[in-house]
Scaffold this motif. Structure first.
Motif, PDB file in Angstrom:
ATOM      1  N   ILE A 144       1.070  -1.460   0.284  1.00  0.00           N
ATOM      2  CA  ILE A 144       0.295   0.168   0.090  1.00  0.00           C
ATOM      3  C   ILE A 144       0.912   1.055   0.244  1.00  0.00           C
ATOM      4  CG2 ILE A 144      -1.648   1.241   1.341  1.00  0.00           C
ATOM      5  CD1 ILE A 144      -2.417  -1.718   2.213  1.00  0.00           C
ATOM      6  N   VAL A 145       0.243   2.259  -0.515  1.00  0.00           N
ATOM      7  CA  VAL A 145       1.292   3.275  -1.548  1.00  0.00           C
ATOM      8  C   VAL A 145       2.032   3.601  -0.144  1.00  0.00           C
ATOM      9  CG1 VAL A 145      -0.124   4.469  -1.631  1.00  0.00           C
ATOM     10  CG2 VAL A 145       2.148   5.522  -2.601  1.00  0.00           C
ATOM     11  N   HIS A 146       0.830   4.179   0.995  1.00  0.00           N
ATOM     12  CA  HIS A 146       0.910   4.685   2.495  1.00  0.00           C
ATOM     13  C   HIS A 146       1.792   4.087   3.449  1.00  0.00           C
ATOM     14  CE1 HIS A 146      -1.147   7.226  -0.077  1.00  0.00           C
ATOM     15  NE2 HIS A 146      -2.165   6.790   0.381  1.00  0.00           N
ATOM     16  N   ILE A 147       1.744   2.919   3.290  1.00  0.00           N
ATOM     17  CA  ILE A 147       3.162   1.694   4.098  1.00  0.00           C
ATOM     18  C   ILE A 147       4.502   1.725   3.773  1.00  0.00           C
ATOM     19  CG2 ILE A 147       3.506  -0.309   5.049  1.00  0.00           C
ATOM     20  CD1 ILE A 147       0.410   0.285   5.287  1.00  0.00           C
ATOM     21  N   ALA A 252       1.697   4.028  15.308  1.00  0.00           N
ATOM     22  CA  ALA A 252       0.760   4.585  16.017  1.00  0.00           C
ATOM     23  C   ALA A 252       0.579   6.112  15.432  1.00  0.00           C
ATOM     24  CB  ALA A 252       0.541   4.548  17.266  1.00  0.00           C
ATOM     25  N   ARG A 253       1.126   7.391  15.004  1.00  0.00           N
ATOM     26  CA  ARG A 253       1.211   7.774  14.652  1.00  0.00           C
ATOM     27  C   ARG A 253       0.870   8.273  13.132  1.00  0.00           C
ATOM     28  NH1 ARG A 253       6.529  11.326  16.737  1.00  0.00           N
ATOM     29  NH2 ARG A 253       6.917  10.577  18.962  1.00  0.00           N
ATOM     30  N   MET A 254       1.281   7.543  12.485  1.00  0.00           N
ATOM     31  CA  MET A 254       0.634   7.114  11.482  1.00  0.00           C
ATOM     32  C   MET A 254      -1.222   7.190  11.120  1.00  0.00           C
ATOM     33  SD  MET A 254       3.517   5.861   8.751  1.00  0.00           S
ATOM     34  CE  MET A 254       5.663   4.856   9.841  1.00  0.00           C
ATOM     35  N   THR A 255      -1.716   6.152  11.771  1.00  0.00           N
ATOM     36  CA  THR A 255      -3.093   5.979  12.025  1.00  0.00           C
ATOM     37  C   THR A 255      -3.662   7.330  12.508  1.00  0.00           C
ATOM     38  OG1 THR A 255      -2.070   3.306  13.041  1.00  0.00           O
ATOM     39  CG2 THR A 255      -4.394   4.590  13.596  1.00  0.00           C
ATOM     40  N   ILE A 256      -2.852   7.432  13.024  1.00  0.00           N
ATOM     41  CA  ILE A 256      -3.377   9.405  13.122  1.00  0.00           C
ATOM     42  C   ILE A 256      -3.597  10.308  12.291  1.00  0.00           C
ATOM     43  CG2 ILE A 256      -3.637  11.219  14.863  1.00  0.00           C
ATOM     44  CD1 ILE A 256      -3.133   9.887  17.200  1.00  0.00           C
ATOM     45  N   CYS A 257      -2.663  10.444  11.869  1.00  0.00           N
ATOM     46  CA  CYS A 257      -2.166  11.087  10.570  1.00  0.00           C
ATOM     47  C   CYS A 257      -3.347  11.071   8.979  1.00  0.00           C
ATOM     48  CB  CYS A 257      -0.983  11.584  10.377  1.00  0.00           C
ATOM     49  SG  CYS A 257       0.072  12.860  11.431  1.00  0.00           S
ATOM     50  N   ASN A 383      -3.939   0.547   9.212  1.00  0.00           N
ATOM     51  CA  ASN A 383      -4.152  -0.303  10.716  1.00  0.00           C
ATOM     52  C   ASN A 383      -2.968  -1.367  10.010  1.00  0.00           C
ATOM     53  OD1 ASN A 383      -5.895   0.809  12.328  1.00  0.00           O
ATOM     54  ND2 ASN A 383      -3.977   0.873  13.557  1.00  0.00           N
ATOM     55  N   SER A 384      -1.873  -1.798   9.377  1.00  0.00           N
ATOM     56  CA  SER A 384      -1.606  -3.125   8.581  1.00  0.00           C
ATOM     57  C   SER A 384       0.245  -3.254   8.347  1.00  0.00           C
ATOM     58  CB  SER A 384      -2.539  -2.923   7.226  1.00  0.00           C
ATOM     59  OG  SER A 384      -1.605  -2.445   6.368  1.00  0.00           O
ATOM     60  N   ARG A 385       0.456  -2.071   9.494  1.00  0.00           N
ATOM     61  CA  ARG A 385       1.969  -1.929   9.852  1.00  0.00           C
ATOM     62  C   ARG A 385       2.511  -3.217  10.548  1.00  0.00           C
ATOM     63  NH1 ARG A 385       1.082   2.992   7.657  1.00  0.00           N
ATOM     64  NH2 ARG A 385      -0.875   3.567   9.542  1.00  0.00           N
ATOM     65  N   ILE A 386       3.314  -3.495  10.731  1.00  0.00           N
ATOM     66  CA  ILE A 386       3.795  -4.817  11.807  1.00  0.00           C
ATOM     67  C   ILE A 386       3.507  -5.036  12.746  1.00  0.00           C
ATOM     68  CG2 ILE A 386       6.105  -3.915  12.419  1.00  0.00           C
ATOM     69  CD1 ILE A 386       5.478  -7.568  11.484  1.00  0.00           C
ATOM     70  N   GLU A 387       3.229  -3.463  13.810  1.00  0.00           N
ATOM     71  CA  GLU A 387       3.136  -3.116  15.562  1.00  0.00           C
ATOM     72  C   GLU A 387       1.539  -3.736  15.291  1.00  0.00           C
ATOM     73  OE1 GLU A 387       2.075   0.689  17.207  1.00  0.00           O
ATOM     74  OE2 GLU A 387       4.493   0.505  17.131  1.00  0.00           O
ATOM     75  N   ILE A 409      -6.993 -10.933   7.238  1.00  0.00           N
ATOM     76  CA  ILE A 409      -5.693  -9.947   7.495  1.00  0.00           C
ATOM     77  C   ILE A 409      -4.607  -9.858   6.991  1.00  0.00           C
ATOM     78  CG2 ILE A 409      -3.841 -11.956   8.577  1.00  0.00           C
ATOM     79  CD1 ILE A 409      -3.360  -9.902  11.024  1.00  0.00           C
ATOM     80  N   VAL A 410      -4.237  -8.715   6.555  1.00  0.00           N
ATOM     81  CA  VAL A 410      -3.743  -8.185   4.693  1.00  0.00           C
ATOM     82  C   VAL A 410      -2.286  -7.240   5.486  1.00  0.00           C
ATOM     83  CG1 VAL A 410      -3.941  -7.260   2.040  1.00  0.00           C
ATOM     84  CG2 VAL A 410      -6.207  -8.287   3.672  1.00  0.00           C
ATOM     85  N   PRO A 411      -1.312  -7.834   5.439  1.00  0.00           N
ATOM     86  CA  PRO A 411      -0.036  -6.533   5.401  1.00  0.00           C
ATOM     87  C   PRO A 411       0.021  -5.002   4.529  1.00  0.00           C
ATOM     88  CG  PRO A 411       0.318  -9.030   5.556  1.00  0.00           C
ATOM     89  CD  PRO A 411      -1.145  -9.138   4.995  1.00  0.00           C
ATOM     90  N   GLY A 412       0.221  -4.243   5.045  1.00  0.00           N
ATOM     91  CA  GLY A 412      -0.054  -3.463   3.965  1.00  0.00           C
ATOM     92  C   GLY A 412       1.184  -4.113   3.659  1.00  0.00           C
TER      93      GLY A 412
END
Lengths: 500, 202
Positions: A144-147, A252-257, A383-387, A409-412
């Motif tokens: 995903i481009v934003h990942i 977590a910051r990326m999820t917010i932005c 929400n598809s990052r390693i965390e 579950i689809v990793p980013g």
């Protein structure tokens, strides 16, 4: 008339515009000198450093550092370049990937759906013709481009970043001005590496304290959305600040932005700090050696001055926030998981509110805890990052997905997938009963085969609960990865905090 | 880009709020590689039932309502940045959208495609919706040069804001890209004078 002569004719008339509004620009410059020149917000610092020219009282020609493209919103822009016979101006600032439309199984095979295949192949052809760096299907950097932007170190503080995708706001987590654009604008950036844009107003959202255990940044942004509504940020660029934000990881910051756009905001950013620098250091496209020192010196200046003024400012206490879920058909329609569906809301007319509940098959005043759910989707640029995968795997270890639930579950990105496999998360998830897929946008928007059946509920870690977003008739309930993981196991809406 | 100046036509009422771009054009219809044909799938999931038959309750399927002016509830065009939403509305035949509030990216996309978004007060929007519902043949004038909307024959002129530059573009059918291309020397100059530039991507 040829496109070139047409262009020349148009150029003359647009010059007149500049003359006509010259006074206004003067006024504007003097305005900035008298006020915000001394005390600037982070947003102003980055914006002002990218203004090639001011056009009138509100609009600037903004220089773009990085341009991400994907298969869905770029083909018409490439066609536009061809029709105008204009080259791609700065191909080395452009990066492409295939994400929206790609299957998440058997990616090594030919795409079976003909229209999707044509679109993905068109991206490949266009990138070859215009010499754009493409991380296409099968490439280890695809995702995903934003990942992938942050993951590869392409996203760096102080940059302006655009993409023909509204969730470009994700990159703001690194202290960038990043926003989604339409396809006409994709073409403009291709042709000139600039955009003609109006400068948004400045908003700051301060969140003090610390998130409670079991409460994640997804809950925080859903909480903010429930307070500010789906249109509450329109016309603004948001800065998220405060001790609760500082304590969050980059993921977590990326999820917010990422979900700033769901408030209607042009974008959202967070001042870079040591966590940001540590995240970037050593990544593929991160500055190295002397370049790193130079970059770091610049990045450290990227924060709002203490006296800087915002057009709007909000204050929240992180301790107030509980796990959140949505009940309606826009992301502003969220409640604490323990609350009941409201009987009315101030931000919508009764008919619109009722339509939304009818679509969702819910009643005003209904409790959502205990409600059966048929699907769980963990994925998307939110929400598809390693965390996120770790949270889900950690919760699911030794448990079984409820037999009435289809859990996907689809990793980013391919890299997230690889890392999850190296950490053994894939095994845990597959043993629990998850479908562990390949990277892509998948059921967030249901452009590929990954759709939720009509009438069924899906607790989803994605960003939009619009009607039909995950497939015609699908009913989406947005939640954090932990909540989604708990729902997958129990087959109904549950408060994960009571189960850990 | 098609020009817009002055015209009088009837309106199509869609009082629903928060109409997002996924409703305007669902994602599964975004697979084309040109700009044509999106009008056929405009509001598809509202316009057609699950057997792909026209839904008689949806306003676009009601022959009483027609015209180039869409009158919609607040926060129109929220969500995805897909310009396909503007192409679909324009392709269907709309030239003007009137609402009390537009989402940012949609508004820009509309303006780049000869589709005029007009922001009016919530009260005027209600008034307009009511007038159209009472009489679907109510003529509405949109005057871009003088920046007003009027319910004919005797309604008051309701003025609206539009950026000077964008107004000029719509009146003449100009695209931003022509203007930006004329600035290439300045852009190159800007690139040379930057104090910090990130290392190139390859």
């Amino acid at each position: 008339m040829t496109s070139i002569s047409l262009w020349k004719r148009k150029t003359r008339s647009t010059r007149n515009i500049q003359n006509k509004t010259f006074d206004t620009i003067e006024n504007r410059v003097s305005f900035y000198q008298s006020t915000s020149m001394k005390h600037k917000t982070l947003f102003d610092k980055i914006w002002d450093a990218h203004v090639v020219e001011s056009v009138d009282a509100t609009q600037d020609i903004l220089y773009i550092d990085r341009h991400f493209i994907h298969e869905v919103t770029s083909p018409q822009a490439f066609s536009g370049l061809r029709e105008r016979q204009v080259p791609l101006f700065r191909k080395d600032q452009t990066v492409a990937t295939a994400d929206h439309n790609v299957p998440t199984i058997n990616q090594h095979q030919r795409i079976t759906e003909p229209l999707s295949r044509i679109q993905v192949e068109t991206l490949t052809k266009n990138c070859a013709e215009f010499d754009v760096n493409l991380y296409g299907l099968g490439h280890p950097n695809q995702g995903i481009v934003h990942i992938i932007g942050p993951e590869l170190g392409i996203t760096q503080p102080g940059m302006t970043i655009v993409c023909g995708d509204s969730h470009t706001s994700t990159h703001g987590a690194f202290g960038t001005i990043a926003f989604g654009i339409g396809t006409s604008q994709v073409e403009q950036v291709f042709a000139t590496q600039t955009l003609l844009v109006s400068k948004p107003k400045r908003m700051r959202i301060n969140i003090s304290g610390e998130l409670n255990p079991g409460v994640y940044s997804k809950d925080l942004i859903l909480y903010l959305l429930s307070k500010l509504t789906a249109g509450g940020g329109t016309g603004y660029f948001i800065e998220y600040a405060g001790s609760a934000i500082e304590k969050l990881s980059m993921e977590a910051r990326m999820t917010i932005c990422n979900m700033s756009i769901e408030m209607g905001a042009r974008g959202g950013l967070i001042a870079p700090d040591e966590k940001t620098f540590d995240y970037i250091k050593g990544r593929d496209f991160a500055p190295k050696g002397e370049d790193w020192d130079k970059a770091l010196a610049y990045w450290k200046t990227l924060k709002s001055d203490q006296e800087a003024e915002f057009d709007k400012e909000y204050h929240f206490d992180a301790a107030e926030i509980e796990p959140m879920i949505t009940y309606g058909t826009n992301p502003g329609m969220g409640i604490k998981i323990s609350e009941r569906v409201p009987t009315r809301i101030d931000s919508a007319k009764p008919e619109s509110f009722q339509n939304s509940l009818d679509y969702m098959g819910l009643e005003p005043g209904q409790e959502l805890l205990g409600m059966p759910v048929q699907n769980v989707f963990i994925g998307s640029c939110t929400n598809s990052r390693i965390e996120d995968l770790r949270i889900v795997a950690n919760f699911s270890k030794g448990k079984k997905v409820n037999p009435n639930v289809r859990a996907m579950i689809v990793p980013g990105s391919q890299r997230v997938r690889k890392q999850a496999t190296e950490e053994g998360l894939d095994r845990i998830l597959i043993e629990a009963g998850y479908e562990f897929r390949e990277a892509g946008c998948s059921a967030c928007l249901g452009m590929n085969e990954d759709k939720i059946p009509a009438g069924e509920y899906c607790v989803s870690t994605s960003n939009r609960n619009f009607e039909g977003r995950q497939g015609p008739g699908a009913r989406t309930i947005l939640a954090s990865p932990l909540t989604a993981a708990a729902v997958a196991i129990h087959g109904k809406i549950v408060d994960a905090r009571e189960l850990v | 880009m098609e020009k817009i100046e002055i015209f009088t036509d009837t309106g199509v009422p869609m009082p629903m709020e928060d109409i997002d771009t996924d409703q305007i054009i669902p994602a599964r219809f975004l697979k084309a590689i040109d700009k044509l044909g999106f009008g056929d799938n405009l509001f598809y999931d509202w316009r057609y039932d699950k057997n792909n038959e026209p839904n008689p309750d949806f306003v676009l399927n009601n022959p009483i309502y027609s015209g180039k002016i869409l009158v919609a509830g607040k926060n129109f065009g929220s969500g995805s940045s897909r310009e396909h939403a503007a192409w679909a509305l324009h392709g269907y035949g709309f030239r003007v959208i009137i609402s009390s509030f537009f989402a940012d990216i949609f508004k820009g996309n509309a303006l780049n495609n000869g589709l005029l978004p007009i922001t009016v007060s919530p009260e005027y929007l209600d008034h307009l919706l009511q007038k159209i519902t009472e009489n679907p043949k109510t003529p509405i004038t949109v005057n871009l040069p003088e920046q007003y909307v009027r319910i004919e024959p005797d309604g008051e002129k309701m003025s609206f804001d539009i950026d000077d530059y964008k107004k000029m573009c719509l009146l003449n059918g100009y695209d931003d890209i022509d203007y930006l291309l004329s600035l290439k020397d300045k852009i190159t100059e800007f690139e040379k004078n930057r104090s910090y530039v990130a290392p190139p991507l390859r």
